[in-house]
Design an enzyme around this catalytic site. Sequence first.
Site, PDB file in Angstrom:
ATOM      1  N   ASP A 535     -10.447  15.142  -9.428  1.00  0.00           N
ATOM      2  CA  ASP A 535     -11.146  16.035 -10.346  1.00  0.00           C
ATOM      3  C   ASP A 535     -10.747  17.478 -10.061  1.00  0.00           C
ATOM      4  OD1 ASP A 535     -12.992  17.104  -8.223  1.00  0.00           O
ATOM      5  OD2 ASP A 535     -13.711  15.037  -8.220  1.00  0.00           O
ATOM      6  N   GLU A 615      20.374  -0.065  -2.188  1.00  0.00           N
ATOM      7  CA  GLU A 615      19.096   0.614  -2.458  1.00  0.00           C
ATOM      8  C   GLU A 615      19.001   1.926  -1.679  1.00  0.00           C
ATOM      9  OE1 GLU A 615      15.990  -3.047  -3.394  1.00  0.00           O
ATOM     10  OE2 GLU A 615      16.595  -2.702  -1.320  1.00  0.00           O
TER      11      GLU A 615
END
Length: 732
Positions: A535, A615
């Site tokens: 928030d 990777e």
Amino acid sequence: MSIIFEPNNKIFTMQTKHTTWQAKVSKYGHLLHVYYGSKVEDADLSYLIRGINRGFSGTPYIACDDRGYSLDTYPQEYSSWGSGDYRSSCLEIEHEDGSRAAELLYVSHKIYDGKYILPGLPAIWGKPSEIETLEVLMKDRSTEIEVILYYSVLEEYDVITRACKICNAGNKPVFLHKALSACLDLQRDDLDMVSFHGRHAMERILQRNHAQHGKMSVGSVRGTSSHQANPFVILCDQTAGEEHGECYGMSFVYSGNFIAETEVDQINQTRFTMGIHPDGFRYLLEAKEAFVAPEVIFSYSSKGFGTLSQNFHDLYRNHLIRSTFKNKRRPVLINNWEATEFDFTEKELVSLAVSAKELGIELFVMDDGWFGSRNHDKSGLGDWFANREKLPSGVKGFAEKIHKLGMMFGIWIEPEMVNEDSELYRKHPQWCLKIPGRLPNLERCQMVLDMTRKDVRDYLFEAVSKVLDESHAEYVKWDMNRNLSDVWSADLPGERQGEVYHRYVLGVYELIERFTSKYPDILWEGCSGGGGRFDAGILYYMPQSWCSDNTDAIERITIQYGTSFGYPISCVGAHVSVSPNQQTGRETSIETRAAVAMAGTFGYELDVRKLNEEEREKVKEQIVFFKKYYDLIHEGDYYRLTEVGKRTDLAAWQFVSKDKSESLICTVMLQAKANPPFLRLRVRGLKEESLYHMEGTETFYKGSALMHAGINLPVVYGDYQNVNFVFQEVLS
Ligand code: DGJ
């Protein structure tokens, strides 16, 4: 001047670049809401307010012959309970004689440069040259209760913030049962409410409902803003979309219980209210005491959700976040949680760090499990000193090893919690929230420390500071893994127990403020089991927050899509994790996982030692790529190109630099199809007339072509394939 008072008609007009808010003191002294929407200049809009005699909607005593004048039907700036407005109230006061009523009348006002201050609470900030403020003093007709309504205008951002202070200027105590922050009365009933619901590991899923007669609310009574609801909502017209339509965004700058409510009344007007949830709230105001209701940020756009989101993104980046990392590049990190959970040794972590360093990762974060007797989630919380079995040379010795590798060191803490099985609990059992005579509810085997207490906060400050000092940590992840229950503080009298939820939040803010002031160069990341306290309140102190414990790239697309409506990309904690994903078992490529994590703070959270050579090469390239486009991603404008949830074939999003010279478009083809239809994507935010080069090709496109005709997406094979495009403006 963005705030004008017209004394003859007693009209306040607040202007931003594209919006106008108008309020008027009525002939009887009430503060009426006149208008909020697209900009209207030099106009008295109070003709919009009309009254006719309506049965069962009474008039204030003073207006008894004026039967059309009713607090029950007139739009208001701040509504109160008990005096004839039967709609949602912002203010409910119980006076000493047990009566519950208030009728607020205008007394005076002031207008000044700069922002109002809310002591102890997070809020938008800025220079006097950037912000103008209106304070309106209101007083109850019959008692000494005063209310100051605050409005600050950030003209450039199309933002108006609101808050209020309720003062007991009398000599007798009163109780506040409800003290919301703001009200917005719109004289229309054609609005949808867009809100963001969720659960642990699946936060901020967009939902859109038509606001109908009666009340509709979202909120939290969990003590935190919560995974289940977010204190950011949008009211919009029913046809509004990304690029069109009127929308009002409201963000509550607060991290505790909240309510956001619409009520469509008997004559088809919509009232919106927002503030601290009244459930469990009862606040004693002794004589001369005051209560400050936290800030609500309002923004309005007539051009749809895209512009509204960008208003909030720009505002947060420039006027909410205070960290030094506001304008500083944040390091690419590796976090050991999903690689090891509690089961690690110093040797193993160092080997993970060595491997990460080789890939170009800059910051090593040691997550949960490094302290006290923390070998599982049943013990140790509260004991903020090294677990010597795992870290034989302490946090200090381990951090030195990380620093020697040329990496930064970061650490996880969960200061607000305690396990019963901890030295802290054994020493101070009264330091946690629990009700005498009742067995407390446990979540993850832990209890919540009573953050209303200064002695608790002092202990935490000292214990954690010691760790930060000795380790020279450059990053802290502040976690919070349960909601509040059994809310009772041994430190407060019975009559003040209804204040504990709010005082808890104030205590957390006070402690974070102390830490962030003492360690301004640390990068602080908020977390609550992922996105349970995501928030604007937390972002004021910490520039980023772990977005979700769900690290599945495909699920993250939904979570980050919802999050992006109210929060900027630079705040969204996002990492590349292992495939198959630990939470869902879904397999995705390392490219797709990186593309999704790059729509956030970007980092890795897997055992990079187990990656294969191919990777590892890709990870190296990803880090170089992210750093190259860091400013574009974190400072640019963000566009949602697809509606997640509506489209099952494609998710796409875009970053455009503020000068529109550069753009990155990320796509994930969701479901592979046999004999697939061609996909085309229209991008946004570029210069119509400019020529753009598509990186990695010999192809050039006109801005208008990219935006109106679109780009062809390649035909791909397999689910969840990622394709990115970078466009650079070609300067003639
Ligand atoms: C919840 C967090 O969201 C995770 O990332 C991890 O830090 C765990 N807590 C550790 O307990």
